[in-house]
Design a protein around this motif. Structure first.
Motif, short mmCIF file in Angstrom:
data_model
loop_
_atom_site.label_atom_id
_atom_site.label_comp_id
_atom_site.label_asym_id
_atom_site.label_seq_id
_atom_site.Cartn_x
_atom_site.Cartn_y
_atom_site.Cartn_z
N THR A 76 0.85 -1.18 0.35
CA THR A 76 0.64 0.50 -0.14
C THR A 76 0.90 1.33 0.10
N GLY A 77 0.48 2.66 -0.26
CA GLY A 77 1.00 3.64 -0.42
C GLY A 77 -0.13 5.06 -0.76
N ALA A 78 0.26 5.78 -0.20
CA ALA A 78 -1.05 7.00 -0.39
C ALA A 78 -0.09 8.06 -1.37
N ARG A 79 -1.77 8.63 -2.11
CA ARG A 79 -0.84 9.99 -2.91
C ARG A 79 -1.96 10.76 -2.94
N SER A 80 -2.02 11.94 -3.07
CA SER A 80 -2.88 12.96 -2.52
C SER A 80 -4.19 12.33 -1.71
N GLY A 81 -3.73 11.50 -0.91
CA GLY A 81 -4.81 10.81 0.21
C GLY A 81 -6.10 9.98 0.40
N VAL A 101 9.79 -0.52 -8.44
CA VAL A 101 8.77 -1.14 -8.88
C VAL A 101 7.79 -1.15 -8.53
N VAL A 102 6.94 -1.62 -7.08
CA VAL A 102 5.48 -1.77 -6.88
C VAL A 102 4.88 0.22 -6.30
N ARG A 103 6.60 0.56 -6.43
CA ARG A 103 5.90 1.61 -5.42
C ARG A 103 5.83 2.41 -6.61
N ARG A 104 6.47 2.23 -8.19
CA ARG A 104 6.13 3.43 -9.15
C ARG A 104 4.80 2.96 -10.21
N ARG A 105 4.64 1.44 -9.44
CA ARG A 105 3.26 0.98 -10.24
C ARG A 105 1.96 1.85 -10.22
N ILE A 106 2.27 2.10 -8.66
CA ILE A 106 0.34 2.14 -7.43
C ILE A 106 1.18 3.54 -7.70
N ASP A 107 2.21 4.22 -7.90
CA ASP A 107 2.45 5.67 -8.48
C ASP A 107 1.79 6.61 -7.32
N VAL A 108 3.35 5.38 -6.31
CA VAL A 108 2.27 6.34 -4.90
C VAL A 108 4.13 7.08 -4.37
N LYS A 110 5.69 6.69 -1.28
CA LYS A 110 6.15 6.13 -0.91
C LYS A 110 5.29 4.39 -0.44
N ALA A 111 5.63 3.18 -0.62
CA ALA A 111 4.89 1.80 -0.39
C ALA A 111 5.94 1.15 0.34
N SER A 112 4.54 0.53 1.11
CA SER A 112 4.65 -0.65 2.33
C SER A 112 3.57 -1.87 2.67
N PHE A 113 4.41 -2.77 3.25
CA PHE A 113 3.76 -4.15 2.73
C PHE A 113 2.62 -3.44 3.29
N ALA A 114 1.37 -3.34 4.00
CA ALA A 114 -0.13 -3.18 4.54
C ALA A 114 -0.10 -4.02 5.61
N ALA A 115 -0.25 -2.95 6.60
CA ALA A 115 -0.48 -3.88 7.97
C ALA A 115 -1.38 -4.96 7.89
N MET A 116 -0.78 -6.15 8.64
CA MET A 116 -1.90 -7.73 8.27
C MET A 116 -3.06 -7.23 8.92
N ASP A 117 -3.48 -6.57 9.13
CA ASP A 117 -4.80 -6.61 10.05
C ASP A 117 -5.91 -6.19 9.01
N LEU A 118 -4.98 -5.17 8.17
CA LEU A 118 -5.78 -4.13 7.36
C LEU A 118 -6.29 -5.39 5.96
N ALA A 119 -4.57 -5.92 5.83
CA ALA A 119 -4.61 -6.54 4.34
C ALA A 119 -6.00 -8.02 5.08
N VAL A 120 -5.69 -8.59 5.49
CA VAL A 120 -7.14 -9.19 6.21
C VAL A 120 -8.26 -8.63 5.99
N GLU A 121 -8.66 -7.59 6.38
CA GLU A 121 -10.17 -6.97 6.37
C GLU A 121 -10.33 -7.08 5.41
N LEU A 122 -9.47 -6.05 4.17
CA LEU A 122 -10.22 -6.00 3.08
C LEU A 122 -10.28 -7.60 2.00
#
Length: 185
Positions: A76-81, A101-108, A110-122
């Motif tokens: 995950t990462g954020a761009r303009s909120g 590679v991932v940061r450029r593709r999702i255009d953010v 800074k990219a990072s691994f999503a928090a596990m609880d969020l990944a599980v929920e989503l």
């Protein structure tokens, strides 16, 4: 089916995945149902000890080659909120290039691994069972070409108590799948 997947499966006793939806998280079962019947039936599923769901422990316990296991991580990462997500699939012998590679593709920025609880929920999947099958609509599913080229790979089933074994090429047929050079390093 079993013969083509057996090199990756090790000692697992596979059955066609569509025959055992009880061994799949709901979004994974739905994703398999959406595939052409012959493609879905080329995928096998097997029961495992949920305490051995993590890749290294799984491979050792079930004699499955590490180089034929593929890990799916949520980035995950954020761009303009706006929070952006992607699923990334790489061989277990590599790591996803998250901040290249991932940061450029999702255009953010800074990219990072999503928090596990969020990944599980989503995803509607269990920790340790997240798989590219059934990820949320609209997410890109970045797949390293080495995964796609593998004759068979072990991936999660959405549950810790089972594993899918699938032809690598099937992952390229999933919604949102994008072969992504340089993803696995």
């Amino acid at each position: 089916m079993v013969t083509d997947l057996q090199a990756a499966a090790g000692t697992l006793e596979l059955v066609p995945a569509p025959d055992r939806p009880d061994l799949l998280a709901a979004p994974v079962a739905a994703a398999l149902d959406a595939l052409p019947v012959d493609v879905a039936r080329s995928c096998g599923v097997a029961v495992i000890d949920p305490g051995l769901a993590d890749t290294a422990a799984f491979c050792e316990a079930y004699s499955s080659p590490l180089e034929l296991s593929a890990n799916c991580v949520v980035v995950t990462g954020a761009r303009s909120g706006e929070q952006r997500f992607a699923g990334c699939v790489v061989l277990a012998t590599t790591r996803a290039d998250v901040n290249g590679v991932v940061r450029r593709r999702i255009d953010v920025r800074k990219a990072s691994f999503a928090a596990m609880d969020l990944a599980v929920e989503l995803t509607g999947m269990e920790c340790g069972g997240i798989t590219p099958f059934g990820l949320p609509a609209g997410w890109p599913v970045l797949v390293d070409p080495a995964v796609l080229a593998a004759p068979a790979v072990v991936v999660g089933s959405g549950l810790r108590a089972s594993k899918l074994v699938v032809p690598g090429s099937v992952l390229g047929q999933l919604p949102g799948a994008e072969p992504t050079e340089g993803l696995g390093r």
